[in-house]
Design a protein around this motif. Structure first.
Motif, PDB file in Angstrom:
ATOM      1  N   ALA A 101       9.164  41.316  13.470  1.00 55.86           N
ATOM      2  CA  ALA A 101       9.397  40.865  12.087  1.00 55.86           C
ATOM      3  C   ALA A 101       8.087  40.847  11.295  1.00 55.86           C
ATOM      4  CB  ALA A 101      10.045  39.484  12.078  1.00 55.86           C
ATOM      5  N   PHE A 102       6.999  40.399  11.934  1.00 54.16           N
ATOM      6  CA  PHE A 102       5.709  40.407  11.231  1.00 54.16           C
ATOM      7  C   PHE A 102       5.155  41.828  11.106  1.00 54.16           C
ATOM      8  CE2 PHE A 102       4.634  35.727  11.948  1.00 54.16           C
ATOM      9  CZ  PHE A 102       4.567  35.436  10.604  1.00 54.16           C
ATOM     10  N   ALA A 103       5.489  42.683  12.046  1.00 56.91           N
ATOM     11  CA  ALA A 103       4.982  44.055  11.971  1.00 56.91           C
ATOM     12  C   ALA A 103       5.649  44.812  10.827  1.00 56.91           C
ATOM     13  CB  ALA A 103       5.210  44.783  13.295  1.00 56.91           C
ATOM     14  N   GLU A 104       6.964  44.668  10.713  1.00 59.56           N
ATOM     15  CA  GLU A 104       7.712  45.565   9.819  1.00 59.56           C
ATOM     16  C   GLU A 104       8.446  44.842   8.692  1.00 59.56           C
ATOM     17  OE1 GLU A 104       7.722  48.822   9.952  1.00 59.56           O
ATOM     18  OE2 GLU A 104       7.162  49.430  11.992  1.00 59.56           O
ATOM     19  N   GLY A 105       8.404  43.509   8.701  1.00 62.84           N
ATOM     20  CA  GLY A 105       9.073  42.774   7.632  1.00 62.84           C
ATOM     21  C   GLY A 105      10.591  42.822   7.759  1.00 62.84           C
ATOM     22  N   MET A 106      11.260  42.413   6.707  1.00 63.61           N
ATOM     23  CA  MET A 106      12.723  42.302   6.744  1.00 63.61           C
ATOM     24  C   MET A 106      13.412  43.660   6.853  1.00 63.61           C
ATOM     25  SD  MET A 106      13.672  39.242   7.099  1.00 63.61           S
ATOM     26  CE  MET A 106      12.189  39.053   8.105  1.00 63.61           C
TER      27      MET A 106
ATOM     28  N   THR B 186       9.540  37.804  16.695  1.00 66.72           N
ATOM     29  CA  THR B 186       8.520  37.446  15.694  1.00 66.72           C
ATOM     30  C   THR B 186       7.526  38.581  15.498  1.00 66.72           C
ATOM     31  OG1 THR B 186       8.696  35.199  16.593  1.00 66.72           O
ATOM     32  CG2 THR B 186       6.916  35.607  15.031  1.00 66.72           C
ATOM     33  N   ILE B 187       7.151  39.214  16.593  1.00 65.67           N
ATOM     34  CA  ILE B 187       6.168  40.300  16.514  1.00 65.67           C
ATOM     35  C   ILE B 187       6.706  41.444  15.659  1.00 65.67           C
ATOM     36  CG2 ILE B 187       5.084  42.119  17.919  1.00 65.67           C
ATOM     37  CD1 ILE B 187       4.771  39.904  20.143  1.00 65.67           C
TER      38      ILE B 187
ATOM     39  N   ARG C 151       5.449  32.696  26.302  1.00 67.11           N
ATOM     40  CA  ARG C 151       4.911  33.922  26.876  1.00 67.11           C
ATOM     41  C   ARG C 151       3.534  33.666  27.481  1.00 67.11           C
ATOM     42  NH1 ARG C 151       4.914  39.589  24.904  1.00 67.11           N
ATOM     43  NH2 ARG C 151       6.617  39.013  23.540  1.00 67.11           N
TER      44      ARG C 151
ATOM     45  N   SER D  89      11.212  26.298  13.832  1.00 72.10           N
ATOM     46  CA  SER D  89      10.348  25.614  14.792  1.00 72.10           C
ATOM     47  C   SER D  89      10.688  24.126  14.901  1.00 72.10           C
ATOM     48  CB  SER D  89       8.888  25.758  14.357  1.00 72.10           C
ATOM     49  OG  SER D  89       8.059  24.946  15.166  1.00 72.10           O
TER      50      SER D  89
ATOM     51  N   THR E 192       8.533  27.320   9.933  1.00 67.35           N
ATOM     52  CA  THR E 192       7.833  26.039   9.992  1.00 67.35           C
ATOM     53  C   THR E 192       7.716  25.408   8.617  1.00 67.35           C
ATOM     54  OG1 THR E 192       6.533  27.030  11.776  1.00 67.35           O
ATOM     55  CG2 THR E 192       5.764  24.941  10.976  1.00 67.35           C
TER      56      THR E 192
ATOM     57  N   ASP F 147      13.866  35.984  14.653  1.00 63.75           N
ATOM     58  CA  ASP F 147      13.053  34.935  15.294  1.00 63.75           C
ATOM     59  C   ASP F 147      11.827  34.633  14.435  1.00 63.75           C
ATOM     60  OD1 ASP F 147      11.961  33.153  17.067  1.00 63.75           O
ATOM     61  OD2 ASP F 147      11.176  34.697  18.418  1.00 63.75           O
ATOM     62  N   MET F 148      12.042  33.848  13.384  1.00 62.91           N
ATOM     63  CA  MET F 148      10.969  33.547  12.436  1.00 62.91           C
ATOM     64  C   MET F 148      10.151  32.334  12.865  1.00 62.91           C
ATOM     65  SD  MET F 148      13.082  33.932   8.871  1.00 62.91           S
ATOM     66  CE  MET F 148      12.244  35.261   7.990  1.00 62.91           C
ATOM     67  N   LYS F 149      10.691  31.512  13.763  1.00 62.59           N
ATOM     68  CA  LYS F 149      10.031  30.241  14.116  1.00 62.59           C
ATOM     69  C   LYS F 149       9.611  29.514  12.841  1.00 62.59           C
ATOM     70  CE  LYS F 149       8.309  31.867  18.636  1.00 62.59           C
ATOM     71  NZ  LYS F 149       8.819  33.259  18.662  1.00 62.59           N
TER      72      LYS F 149
ATOM     73  N   LEU G  42      12.586  31.605   3.384  1.00 64.49           N
ATOM     74  CA  LEU G  42      12.582  32.434   4.590  1.00 64.49           C
ATOM     75  C   LEU G  42      14.004  32.629   5.120  1.00 64.49           C
ATOM     76  CD1 LEU G  42       9.426  31.105   6.474  1.00 64.49           C
ATOM     77  CD2 LEU G  42       9.780  33.434   5.623  1.00 64.49           C
TER      78      LEU G  42
END
Lengths: 215, 215
Positions: free
Chosen positions: A39-44, A36-37, A139, A87, A66, A62-64, A72
Protein backbone atom coordinates in the motif's frame (compact mmCIF):
# COMPACT_ATOMS: atom_id res chain seq x y z
CA UNK A 1 -20.02 -21.79 12.93
CA UNK A 2 -18.24 -20.29 9.94
CA UNK A 3 -14.85 -21.90 9.41
CA UNK A 4 -11.70 -19.78 9.60
CA UNK A 5 -10.57 -18.57 6.18
CA UNK A 6 -7.19 -18.39 4.50
CA UNK A 7 -5.69 -15.00 3.74
CA UNK A 8 -2.73 -14.11 1.55
CA UNK A 9 -0.76 -11.05 2.60
CA UNK A 10 0.66 -9.30 -0.46
CA UNK A 11 3.74 -7.48 0.77
CA UNK A 12 5.55 -7.03 -2.52
CA UNK A 13 7.15 -3.66 -3.13
CA UNK A 14 5.72 -3.40 -6.65
CA UNK A 15 2.23 -3.93 -7.99
CA UNK A 16 3.28 -6.11 -10.93
CA UNK A 17 4.68 -8.80 -8.64
CA UNK A 18 1.68 -8.54 -6.32
CA UNK A 19 -0.76 -8.98 -9.22
CA UNK A 20 1.11 -12.09 -10.30
CA UNK A 21 1.09 -13.60 -6.79
CA UNK A 22 -2.62 -12.83 -6.36
CA UNK A 23 -3.46 -14.60 -9.65
CA UNK A 24 -1.40 -17.60 -8.64
CA UNK A 25 -3.17 -18.04 -5.28
CA UNK A 26 -6.72 -16.84 -5.97
CA UNK A 27 -8.14 -20.33 -6.33
CA UNK A 28 -7.06 -21.42 -2.85
CA UNK A 29 -7.33 -18.30 -0.70
CA UNK A 30 -10.48 -16.60 0.59
CA UNK A 31 -9.08 -13.21 1.51
CA UNK A 32 -6.54 -11.05 -0.33
CA UNK A 33 -4.63 -8.49 1.70
CA UNK A 34 -2.92 -5.42 0.32
CA UNK A 35 -0.13 -5.37 2.90
CA UNK A 36 1.23 -2.16 4.39
CA UNK A 37 4.37 -2.44 2.30
CA UNK A 38 2.44 -2.77 -0.97
CA UNK A 39 0.00 0.00 0.00
CA UNK A 40 2.85 2.41 0.77
CA UNK A 41 4.72 1.36 -2.35
CA UNK A 42 1.88 1.81 -4.82
CA UNK A 43 -0.87 3.71 -3.01
CA UNK A 44 -4.57 3.04 -3.40
CA UNK A 45 -4.00 2.00 -6.99
CA UNK A 46 -2.96 -1.36 -5.53
CA UNK A 47 -6.34 -1.75 -3.84
CA UNK A 48 -8.26 -0.65 -6.94
CA UNK A 49 -6.33 -3.02 -9.20
CA UNK A 50 -6.72 -6.05 -6.95
CA UNK A 51 -10.42 -5.28 -6.43
CA UNK A 52 -10.82 -5.21 -10.22
CA UNK A 53 -8.87 -8.43 -10.73
CA UNK A 54 -10.58 -10.34 -7.89
CA UNK A 55 -14.17 -9.09 -7.61
CA UNK A 56 -15.35 -12.05 -5.54
CA UNK A 57 -12.62 -12.19 -2.89
CA UNK A 58 -12.67 -10.40 0.41
CA UNK A 59 -10.09 -7.62 0.11
CA UNK A 60 -8.26 -6.12 3.10
CA UNK A 61 -6.17 -2.97 3.15
CA UNK A 62 -3.61 -3.24 5.94
CA UNK A 63 -3.17 0.44 6.77
CA UNK A 64 -2.57 -0.01 10.52
CA UNK A 65 -4.43 3.32 10.74
CA UNK A 66 -3.23 5.39 13.68
CA UNK A 67 -4.63 8.83 12.93
CA UNK A 68 -6.65 10.61 10.29
CA UNK A 69 -9.03 7.68 10.51
CA UNK A 70 -12.00 8.94 8.52
CA UNK A 71 -9.96 10.03 5.50
CA UNK A 72 -7.81 6.91 5.35
CA UNK A 73 -10.78 4.61 5.81
CA UNK A 74 -12.75 6.36 3.08
CA UNK A 75 -9.80 6.15 0.68
CA UNK A 76 -9.47 2.40 1.20
CA UNK A 77 -13.17 1.56 1.10
CA UNK A 78 -13.69 3.73 -2.00
CA UNK A 79 -10.83 1.88 -3.64
CA UNK A 80 -12.66 -1.39 -3.02
CA UNK A 81 -11.49 -2.77 0.32
CA UNK A 82 -13.94 -4.79 2.43
CA UNK A 83 -11.90 -4.56 5.60
CA UNK A 84 -9.22 -2.18 6.82
CA UNK A 85 -6.85 -2.52 9.74
CA UNK A 86 -6.63 0.08 12.50
CA UNK A 87 -3.81 0.15 15.04
CA UNK A 88 -4.56 -0.76 18.64
CA UNK A 89 -2.44 2.30 19.51
CA UNK A 90 -4.89 4.66 17.80
CA UNK A 91 -6.97 7.03 19.93
CA UNK A 92 -10.45 5.64 20.50
CA UNK A 93 -11.83 8.62 18.53
CA UNK A 94 -9.78 7.47 15.52
CA UNK A 95 -11.11 3.92 15.83
CA UNK A 96 -14.64 5.29 16.09
CA UNK A 97 -14.12 7.47 13.00
CA UNK A 98 -12.94 4.43 11.02
CA UNK A 99 -15.88 2.37 12.23
CA UNK A 100 -18.38 5.00 11.13
CA UNK A 101 -16.92 5.12 7.63
CA UNK A 102 -16.79 1.31 7.50
CA UNK A 103 -20.50 1.17 8.34
CA UNK A 104 -21.26 3.48 5.41
CA UNK A 105 -19.54 1.05 3.06
CA UNK A 106 -20.79 -2.10 4.72
CA UNK A 107 -17.14 -2.75 5.51
CA UNK A 108 -15.38 -3.92 8.64
CA UNK A 109 -12.57 -2.72 10.89
CA UNK A 110 -9.87 -5.04 12.17
CA UNK A 111 -7.92 -3.83 15.19
CA UNK A 112 -4.27 -4.65 14.64
CA UNK A 113 -2.75 -5.45 17.98
CA UNK A 114 0.65 -3.91 18.68
CA UNK A 115 2.21 -2.11 21.61
CA UNK A 116 1.10 -1.88 25.22
CA UNK A 117 -2.64 -2.48 24.78
CA UNK A 118 -4.86 -3.65 27.64
CA UNK A 119 -7.98 -5.78 27.92
CA UNK A 120 -9.79 -2.56 28.91
CA UNK A 121 -8.79 -1.16 25.49
CA UNK A 122 -10.15 -4.32 23.87
CA UNK A 123 -13.43 -3.90 25.69
CA UNK A 124 -13.68 -0.33 24.42
CA UNK A 125 -13.24 -1.62 20.83
CA UNK A 126 -16.04 -4.13 21.35
CA UNK A 127 -18.21 -1.37 22.85
CA UNK A 128 -17.83 0.53 19.56
CA UNK A 129 -19.18 -2.47 17.67
CA UNK A 130 -15.82 -3.75 16.42
CA UNK A 131 -15.93 -7.49 15.77
CA UNK A 132 -12.45 -8.29 14.46
CA UNK A 133 -8.86 -8.05 15.61
CA UNK A 134 -5.53 -9.28 14.29
CA UNK A 135 -3.10 -11.05 16.56
CA UNK A 136 0.43 -11.75 15.49
CA UNK A 137 3.98 -12.09 16.14
CA UNK A 138 5.54 -9.08 14.48
CA UNK A 139 7.68 -9.84 11.46
CA UNK A 140 10.63 -8.42 13.29
CA UNK A 141 9.86 -10.17 16.58
CA UNK A 142 9.61 -13.38 14.57
CA UNK A 143 13.01 -12.67 13.05
CA UNK A 144 14.30 -12.06 16.56
CA UNK A 145 13.15 -15.60 17.39
CA UNK A 146 10.15 -14.71 19.56
CA UNK A 147 7.61 -17.57 19.20
CA UNK A 148 3.96 -18.19 20.17
CA UNK A 149 3.97 -18.08 23.94
CA UNK A 150 1.41 -19.29 26.53
CA UNK A 151 0.88 -15.58 27.24
CA UNK A 152 -0.03 -14.98 23.57
CA UNK A 153 -2.49 -17.88 23.61
CA UNK A 154 -4.03 -16.73 26.87
CA UNK A 155 -4.55 -13.21 25.52
CA UNK A 156 -6.04 -14.58 22.30
CA UNK A 157 -8.53 -16.62 24.32
CA UNK A 158 -9.51 -13.55 26.34
CA UNK A 159 -10.01 -11.48 23.19
CA UNK A 160 -12.05 -14.28 21.66
CA UNK A 161 -14.17 -14.49 24.83
CA UNK A 162 -14.85 -10.74 24.54
CA UNK A 163 -16.44 -11.55 21.18
CA UNK A 164 -13.62 -10.59 18.81
CA UNK A 165 -12.93 -12.83 15.83
CA UNK A 166 -9.18 -13.07 15.39
CA UNK A 167 -7.06 -13.15 12.30
CA UNK A 168 -3.83 -14.82 13.24
CA UNK A 169 -0.49 -14.28 11.57
CA UNK A 170 3.28 -14.41 11.94
CA UNK A 171 4.96 -17.50 10.50
CA UNK A 172 1.71 -19.54 10.44
CA UNK A 173 2.31 -23.22 9.57
CA UNK A 174 -0.33 -25.98 9.45
CA UNK A 175 1.25 -27.85 12.38
CA UNK A 176 0.69 -24.83 14.67
CA UNK A 177 -3.07 -24.53 14.14
CA UNK A 178 -3.94 -26.86 17.01
CA UNK A 179 -2.56 -24.17 19.32
CA UNK A 180 -5.50 -21.93 18.49
CA UNK A 181 -8.28 -24.48 19.01
CA UNK A 182 -11.31 -22.98 20.73
CA UNK A 183 -10.42 -19.45 19.61
CA UNK A 184 -12.82 -17.62 17.27
CA UNK A 185 -10.47 -17.54 14.31
CA UNK A 186 -11.53 -15.41 11.35
CA UNK A 187 -8.55 -16.01 9.07
CA UNK A 188 -5.08 -17.44 9.12
CA UNK A 189 -2.77 -15.10 7.28
CA UNK A 190 0.38 -16.06 5.44
CA UNK A 191 2.54 -14.49 2.77
CA UNK A 192 5.49 -16.40 1.37
CA UNK A 193 4.12 -19.74 2.63
CA UNK A 194 1.14 -19.34 0.26
CA UNK A 195 2.90 -17.47 -2.54
CA UNK A 196 5.70 -19.99 -2.99
CA UNK A 197 5.90 -23.17 -5.02
CA UNK A 198 4.26 -25.19 -2.21
CA UNK A 199 1.45 -22.64 -1.77
CA UNK A 200 -1.41 -24.86 -2.91
CA UNK A 201 -0.28 -27.74 -0.69
CA UNK A 202 0.19 -25.39 2.26
CA UNK A 203 -3.34 -24.05 1.77
CA UNK A 204 -4.71 -27.60 1.59
CA UNK A 205 -2.86 -28.55 4.77
CA UNK A 206 -4.18 -25.44 6.53
CA UNK A 207 -7.73 -26.31 5.40
CA UNK A 208 -7.30 -29.84 6.72
CA UNK A 209 -6.29 -28.53 10.14
CA UNK A 210 -9.12 -25.98 10.09
CA UNK A 211 -11.66 -28.79 9.41
CA UNK A 212 -10.13 -30.82 12.19
CA UNK A 213 -10.18 -28.16 14.90
CA UNK A 214 -13.08 -25.88 13.88
CA UNK A 215 -15.25 -28.16 11.69
CA UNK B 1 21.36 25.77 19.92
CA UNK B 2 19.65 25.14 16.61
CA UNK B 3 16.28 26.83 16.46
CA UNK B 4 13.14 24.74 16.02
CA UNK B 5 12.09 24.49 12.37
CA UNK B 6 8.73 24.79 10.63
CA UNK B 7 7.29 21.73 8.94
CA UNK B 8 4.38 21.47 6.52
CA UNK B 9 2.39 18.23 6.64
CA UNK B 10 1.05 17.38 3.20
CA UNK B 11 -2.05 15.31 3.83
CA UNK B 12 -3.76 15.77 0.50
CA UNK B 13 -5.36 12.69 -1.03
CA UNK B 14 -3.83 13.37 -4.46
CA UNK B 15 -0.32 14.25 -5.54
CA UNK B 16 -1.33 17.13 -7.82
CA UNK B 17 -2.78 19.11 -4.91
CA UNK B 18 0.17 18.23 -2.67
CA UNK B 19 2.67 19.43 -5.29
CA UNK B 20 0.80 22.71 -5.53
CA UNK B 21 0.75 23.24 -1.75
CA UNK B 22 4.44 22.37 -1.45
CA UNK B 23 5.36 24.95 -4.12
CA UNK B 24 3.25 27.57 -2.39
CA UNK B 25 4.94 27.09 1.02
CA UNK B 26 8.51 26.11 0.10
CA UNK B 27 9.93 29.58 0.73
CA UNK B 28 8.77 29.70 4.37
CA UNK B 29 8.99 26.10 5.61
CA UNK B 30 12.14 24.11 6.45
CA UNK B 31 10.73 20.60 6.39
CA UNK B 32 8.24 19.03 3.97
CA UNK B 33 6.30 16.01 5.19
CA UNK B 34 4.63 13.43 2.98
CA UNK B 35 1.79 12.68 5.39
CA UNK B 36 0.41 9.21 5.94
CA UNK B 37 -2.70 10.05 3.92
CA UNK B 38 -0.68 11.23 0.91
CA UNK B 39 1.74 8.30 1.16
CA UNK B 40 -1.13 5.78 1.20
CA UNK B 41 -2.92 7.63 -1.58
CA UNK B 42 -0.01 7.85 -4.01
CA UNK B 43 2.69 5.53 -2.72
CA UNK B 44 6.41 6.26 -2.84
CA UNK B 45 5.91 8.25 -6.02
CA UNK B 46 4.81 11.09 -3.74
CA UNK B 47 8.16 11.00 -1.92
CA UNK B 48 10.15 10.77 -5.17
CA UNK B 49 8.26 13.66 -6.74
CA UNK B 50 8.59 15.98 -3.74
CA UNK B 51 12.28 15.08 -3.38
CA UNK B 52 12.76 16.04 -7.03
CA UNK B 53 10.81 19.29 -6.68
CA UNK B 54 12.46 20.35 -3.41
CA UNK B 55 16.04 19.07 -3.38
CA UNK B 56 17.15 21.37 -0.56
CA UNK B 57 14.36 20.80 1.95
CA UNK B 58 14.36 18.18 4.65
CA UNK B 59 11.78 15.59 3.55
CA UNK B 60 9.90 13.34 5.98
CA UNK B 61 7.83 10.30 5.12
CA UNK B 62 5.20 9.82 7.82
CA UNK B 63 4.75 6.06 7.63
CA UNK B 64 4.06 5.49 11.34
CA UNK B 65 5.92 2.23 10.70
CA UNK B 66 4.66 -0.54 12.94
CA UNK B 67 6.09 -3.69 11.34
CA UNK B 68 8.21 -4.70 8.37
CA UNK B 69 10.54 -1.94 9.42
CA UNK B 70 13.56 -2.62 7.24
CA UNK B 71 11.60 -2.87 3.99
CA UNK B 72 9.44 0.20 4.64
CA UNK B 73 12.39 2.28 5.77
CA UNK B 74 14.44 1.32 2.71
CA UNK B 75 11.54 2.17 0.39
CA UNK B 76 11.18 5.65 1.89
CA UNK B 77 14.90 6.47 2.09
CA UNK B 78 15.49 5.22 -1.45
CA UNK B 79 12.65 7.45 -2.61
CA UNK B 80 14.46 10.40 -1.07
CA UNK B 81 13.20 10.85 2.49
CA UNK B 82 15.60 12.23 5.11
CA UNK B 83 13.50 11.16 8.06
CA UNK B 84 10.79 8.55 8.52
CA UNK B 85 8.34 8.09 11.37
CA UNK B 86 8.07 4.85 13.34
CA UNK B 87 5.20 4.10 15.69
CA UNK B 88 5.86 4.02 19.42
CA UNK B 89 3.74 0.85 19.38
CA UNK B 90 6.24 -0.98 17.15
CA UNK B 91 8.28 -3.84 18.61
CA UNK B 92 11.73 -2.66 19.63
CA UNK B 93 13.16 -5.01 16.96
CA UNK B 94 11.18 -3.09 14.32
CA UNK B 95 12.49 0.24 15.60
CA UNK B 96 16.02 -1.15 15.57
CA UNK B 97 15.57 -2.42 11.99
CA UNK B 98 14.44 1.03 10.88
CA UNK B 99 17.34 2.70 12.66
CA UNK B 100 19.87 0.46 10.96
CA UNK B 101 18.49 1.28 7.52
CA UNK B 102 18.36 4.98 8.42
CA UNK B 103 22.05 4.88 9.35
CA UNK B 104 22.87 3.44 5.92
CA UNK B 105 21.21 6.42 4.25
CA UNK B 106 22.42 9.00 6.76
CA UNK B 107 18.74 9.42 7.61
CA UNK B 108 16.91 9.71 10.90
CA UNK B 109 14.05 7.97 12.67
CA UNK B 110 11.31 9.87 14.47
CA UNK B 111 9.29 7.90 17.00
CA UNK B 112 5.65 8.84 16.61
CA UNK B 113 4.07 8.71 20.01
CA UNK B 114 0.66 7.06 20.18
CA UNK B 115 -0.99 4.56 22.49
CA UNK B 116 0.05 3.35 25.92
CA UNK B 117 3.80 4.02 25.74
CA UNK B 118 5.94 4.37 28.87
CA UNK B 119 9.07 6.34 29.78
CA UNK B 120 10.86 2.98 29.90
CA UNK B 121 9.94 2.56 26.21
CA UNK B 122 11.32 6.03 25.53
CA UNK B 123 14.55 5.12 27.27
CA UNK B 124 14.85 2.02 25.07
CA UNK B 125 14.50 4.22 21.95
CA UNK B 126 17.27 6.50 23.19
CA UNK B 127 19.41 3.45 23.95
CA UNK B 128 19.11 2.49 20.26
CA UNK B 129 20.49 5.88 19.29
CA UNK B 130 17.16 7.47 18.34
CA UNK B 131 17.28 11.25 18.73
CA UNK B 132 13.83 12.38 17.61
CA UNK B 133 10.21 11.85 18.57
CA UNK B 134 6.90 13.38 17.55
CA UNK B 135 4.42 14.47 20.15
CA UNK B 136 0.91 15.47 19.23
CA UNK B 137 -2.67 15.63 19.87
CA UNK B 138 -4.16 13.18 17.41
CA UNK B 139 -6.23 14.73 14.67
CA UNK B 140 -9.22 12.86 15.98
CA UNK B 141 -8.53 13.66 19.65
CA UNK B 142 -8.25 17.29 18.60
CA UNK B 143 -11.62 17.05 16.85
CA UNK B 144 -12.97 15.51 20.05
CA UNK B 145 -11.86 18.70 21.83
CA UNK B 146 -8.90 17.25 23.74
CA UNK B 147 -6.36 20.09 24.22
CA UNK B 148 -2.74 20.41 25.39
CA UNK B 149 -2.84 19.28 29.00
CA UNK B 150 -0.36 19.72 31.87
CA UNK B 151 0.17 15.98 31.56
CA UNK B 152 1.18 16.39 27.88
CA UNK B 153 3.61 19.16 28.76
CA UNK B 154 5.09 17.15 31.63
CA UNK B 155 5.65 14.14 29.38
CA UNK B 156 7.21 16.32 26.70
CA UNK B 157 9.63 17.75 29.25
CA UNK B 158 10.58 14.26 30.39
CA UNK B 159 11.17 13.11 26.81
CA UNK B 160 13.25 16.21 26.13
CA UNK B 161 15.28 15.54 29.29
CA UNK B 162 15.97 12.01 28.03
CA UNK B 163 17.65 13.68 25.04
CA UNK B 164 14.89 13.42 22.44
CA UNK B 165 14.26 16.37 20.16
CA UNK B 166 10.51 16.72 19.72
CA UNK B 167 8.46 17.63 16.71
CA UNK B 168 5.20 19.01 18.00
CA UNK B 169 1.90 18.93 16.17
CA UNK B 170 -1.87 18.97 16.46
CA UNK B 171 -3.53 22.33 15.89
CA UNK B 172 -0.30 24.31 16.44
CA UNK B 173 -0.90 28.09 16.59
CA UNK B 174 1.74 30.77 17.27
CA UNK B 175 0.08 31.77 20.55
CA UNK B 176 0.59 28.26 21.96
CA UNK B 177 4.36 28.11 21.45
CA UNK B 178 5.18 29.58 24.87
CA UNK B 179 3.76 26.37 26.35
CA UNK B 180 6.72 24.43 24.98
CA UNK B 181 9.48 26.75 26.26
CA UNK B 182 12.47 24.82 27.57
CA UNK B 183 11.62 21.73 25.52
CA UNK B 184 14.09 20.57 22.85
CA UNK B 185 11.79 21.31 19.91
CA UNK B 186 12.95 20.06 16.51
CA UNK B 187 10.02 21.26 14.41
CA UNK B 188 6.54 22.64 14.77
CA UNK B 189 4.27 20.88 12.31
CA UNK B 190 1.16 22.30 10.73
CA UNK B 191 -0.93 21.51 7.68
CA UNK B 192 -3.85 23.73 6.78
CA UNK B 193 -2.54 26.61 8.92
CA UNK B 194 0.51 26.85 6.60
CA UNK B 195 -1.18 25.81 3.35
CA UNK B 196 -3.99 28.36 3.54
CA UNK B 197 -4.16 31.98 2.44
CA UNK B 198 -2.60 33.15 5.73
CA UNK B 199 0.22 30.58 5.53
CA UNK B 200 3.09 33.03 5.08
CA UNK B 201 1.89 35.19 7.97
CA UNK B 202 1.38 32.14 10.18
CA UNK B 203 4.92 30.98 9.44
CA UNK B 204 6.28 34.45 10.24
CA UNK B 205 4.35 34.51 13.52
CA UNK B 206 5.64 31.03 14.41
CA UNK B 207 9.21 32.17 13.63
CA UNK B 208 8.73 35.21 15.86
CA UNK B 209 7.66 33.03 18.76
CA UNK B 210 10.51 30.59 18.09
CA UNK B 211 13.04 33.46 18.25
CA UNK B 212 11.44 34.67 21.43
CA UNK B 213 11.46 31.39 23.32
CA UNK B 214 14.36 29.47 21.79
CA UNK B 215 16.56 32.28 20.37
Amino acid sequence: MTLPMIQIALDQTDLTSAIEVARRVESFVDVIEVGTILAFAEGMNAVRTLRHNHPDHLLVCDMKTTDGGAILARMAFEAGANWITVSAAAHIATIDACKQVADEFNGEIQIEIYGNWTMADAKSWVDLGITQAIYHRSRDAELAGVGWTPDDLDKMRQLSDLGLELSITGGIVPDDLYLFEGIKAKTFIAGRALAGAQGRETAAALKGQIERFWG
